[in-house]
Write a protein that holds these residues in place. Structure first.
Motif, PDB file in Angstrom:
ATOM      1  N   VAL A  60      34.733  48.287  50.219  1.00 40.50           N
ATOM      2  CA  VAL A  60      35.696  47.279  49.377  1.00 40.50           C
ATOM      3  C   VAL A  60      35.906  47.669  48.046  1.00 40.50           C
ATOM      4  O   VAL A  60      37.133  47.313  47.603  1.00 40.50           O
ATOM      5  CB  VAL A  60      34.361  45.941  49.171  1.00 40.50           C
ATOM      6  N   ASN A  61      35.138  48.367  47.326  1.00 39.61           N
ATOM      7  CA  ASN A  61      35.451  49.058  45.957  1.00 39.61           C
ATOM      8  C   ASN A  61      36.774  49.783  45.886  1.00 39.61           C
ATOM      9  O   ASN A  61      37.872  49.809  45.124  1.00 39.61           O
ATOM     10  CB  ASN A  61      34.363  49.631  45.430  1.00 39.61           C
ATOM     11  N   LEU A 111      31.881  36.923  46.694  1.00 37.38           N
ATOM     12  CA  LEU A 111      32.799  35.843  46.325  1.00 37.38           C
ATOM     13  C   LEU A 111      33.895  36.258  45.410  1.00 37.38           C
ATOM     14  O   LEU A 111      33.770  37.067  44.598  1.00 37.38           O
ATOM     15  CB  LEU A 111      32.014  34.908  45.440  1.00 37.38           C
ATOM     16  N   ASN A 112      35.042  35.744  45.716  1.00 36.43           N
ATOM     17  CA  ASN A 112      36.327  36.153  44.897  1.00 36.43           C
ATOM     18  C   ASN A 112      36.363  35.245  43.692  1.00 36.43           C
ATOM     19  O   ASN A 112      36.303  33.876  43.547  1.00 36.43           O
ATOM     20  CB  ASN A 112      37.452  35.877  45.734  1.00 36.43           C
ATOM     21  N   ARG A 113      36.491  35.829  42.508  1.00 40.88           N
ATOM     22  CA  ARG A 113      36.832  35.391  41.171  1.00 40.88           C
ATOM     23  C   ARG A 113      38.229  36.123  40.839  1.00 40.88           C
ATOM     24  O   ARG A 113      37.752  37.347  40.309  1.00 40.88           O
ATOM     25  CB  ARG A 113      35.797  35.059  40.225  1.00 40.88           C
ATOM     26  N   GLY A 118      40.986  40.633  40.774  1.00 38.67           N
ATOM     27  CA  GLY A 118      42.558  41.034  40.704  1.00 38.67           C
ATOM     28  C   GLY A 118      43.210  40.829  41.992  1.00 38.67           C
ATOM     29  O   GLY A 118      44.095  41.239  42.391  1.00 38.67           O
ATOM     30  N   LEU A 119      42.353  40.077  42.879  1.00 41.46           N
ATOM     31  CA  LEU A 119      43.036  39.674  44.154  1.00 41.46           C
ATOM     32  C   LEU A 119      42.968  38.284  44.547  1.00 41.46           C
ATOM     33  O   LEU A 119      42.371  37.436  43.898  1.00 41.46           O
ATOM     34  CB  LEU A 119      42.093  40.336  44.963  1.00 41.46           C
ATOM     35  N   TYR A 124      41.139  38.876  49.315  1.00 39.22           N
ATOM     36  CA  TYR A 124      39.595  39.413  49.068  1.00 39.22           C
ATOM     37  C   TYR A 124      38.945  38.976  50.537  1.00 39.22           C
ATOM     38  O   TYR A 124      38.266  39.814  51.264  1.00 39.22           O
ATOM     39  CB  TYR A 124      38.930  38.595  47.984  1.00 39.22           C
ATOM     40  N   LYS A 125      39.311  38.015  51.174  1.00 35.96           N
ATOM     41  CA  LYS A 125      38.795  37.423  52.357  1.00 35.96           C
ATOM     42  C   LYS A 125      39.215  38.620  53.436  1.00 35.96           C
ATOM     43  O   LYS A 125      38.222  38.950  54.111  1.00 35.96           O
ATOM     44  CB  LYS A 125      39.236  36.055  52.849  1.00 35.96           C
ATOM     45  N   ILE A 126      40.397  38.859  53.419  1.00 36.06           N
ATOM     46  CA  ILE A 126      40.824  40.024  54.313  1.00 36.06           C
ATOM     47  C   ILE A 126      40.086  41.191  54.205  1.00 36.06           C
ATOM     48  O   ILE A 126      39.792  42.038  55.049  1.00 36.06           O
ATOM     49  CB  ILE A 126      42.308  40.123  54.332  1.00 36.06           C
TER      50      ILE A 126
END
Length: 172
Positions: A60-61, A111-113, A118-119, A124-126
């Motif tokens: 992910v990173n 979770l996306n913020r 930056g996404l 982010y889900k993908i």
């Protein structure tokens, strides 16, 4: 998939308890060997959990801008997991895991913020559900299944040992 990963984390905490002494004070070398084997298997499972998370979050990173808050959080999380792997004692390793969980419960790594990643939400889900990440999760599920199998075998030996011990006491 994400919820499965966290469910497995909770299950792992429960499994740590299975490596605790079954009959403290019972001075049977075979019983002690089985307890040691159960502890070693639990340490191996925890290390597998930590390595799976390291692999998952490293992937992910690698797709995040290294200057984002989420990237920094993930790097710190990976550092803590590596420290937990380095610990050999089960109780200390378990405490470290609980401490890591406490430390990062406020950081929504999955979770996306947008300001932290930056996404966009879709990006982010993908990222979180990619094939490589699914393979990492599947590998851990396999490790958990192996652990359950090994612990079932150890439990069977404990029961067998218990009854053999009783028979030795009643039929000298």
């Amino acid at each position: 998939m994400i919820f499965k990963c966290f469910s497995l984390l909770i299950i792992t905490q429960i499994l740590v308890a299975t490596a605790k002494p079954i009959n403290p004070g019972f001075d049977d070398p075979q019983q002690k060997a089985l307890e040691k084997e159960a502890k070693e298997e639990t340490v191996n499972l925890l290390n597998s959990l930590f390595r799976s998370q390291i692999a998952y979050f490293t992937e992910v990173n690698s797709n995040l801008n290294p200057r984002t808050k989420r990237a920094a959080d993930i790097r710190l999380y990976i550092t803590r997991l590596n420290q937990a792997i380095a610990e050999n004692e089960l109780d200390k390793k378990d405490k470290m895991w609980l401490d890591i969980f406490e430390e990062f419960k406020g950081s929504p790594l999955l979770l996306n913020r947008e300001e932290e990643t930056g996404l966009t939400d879709m990006q982010y889900k993908i990222l979180l559900t990619g094939k490589k990440l699914q393979a990492i999760s599947a590998g851990f599920v396999s490790d958990v299944a192996d652990y359950f199998w090994k612990m079932a075998k150890i439990s069977g030996k404990v029961v067998e040992n218990h009854f053999e011990g009783k028979n030795r006491l009643t039929n000298p």
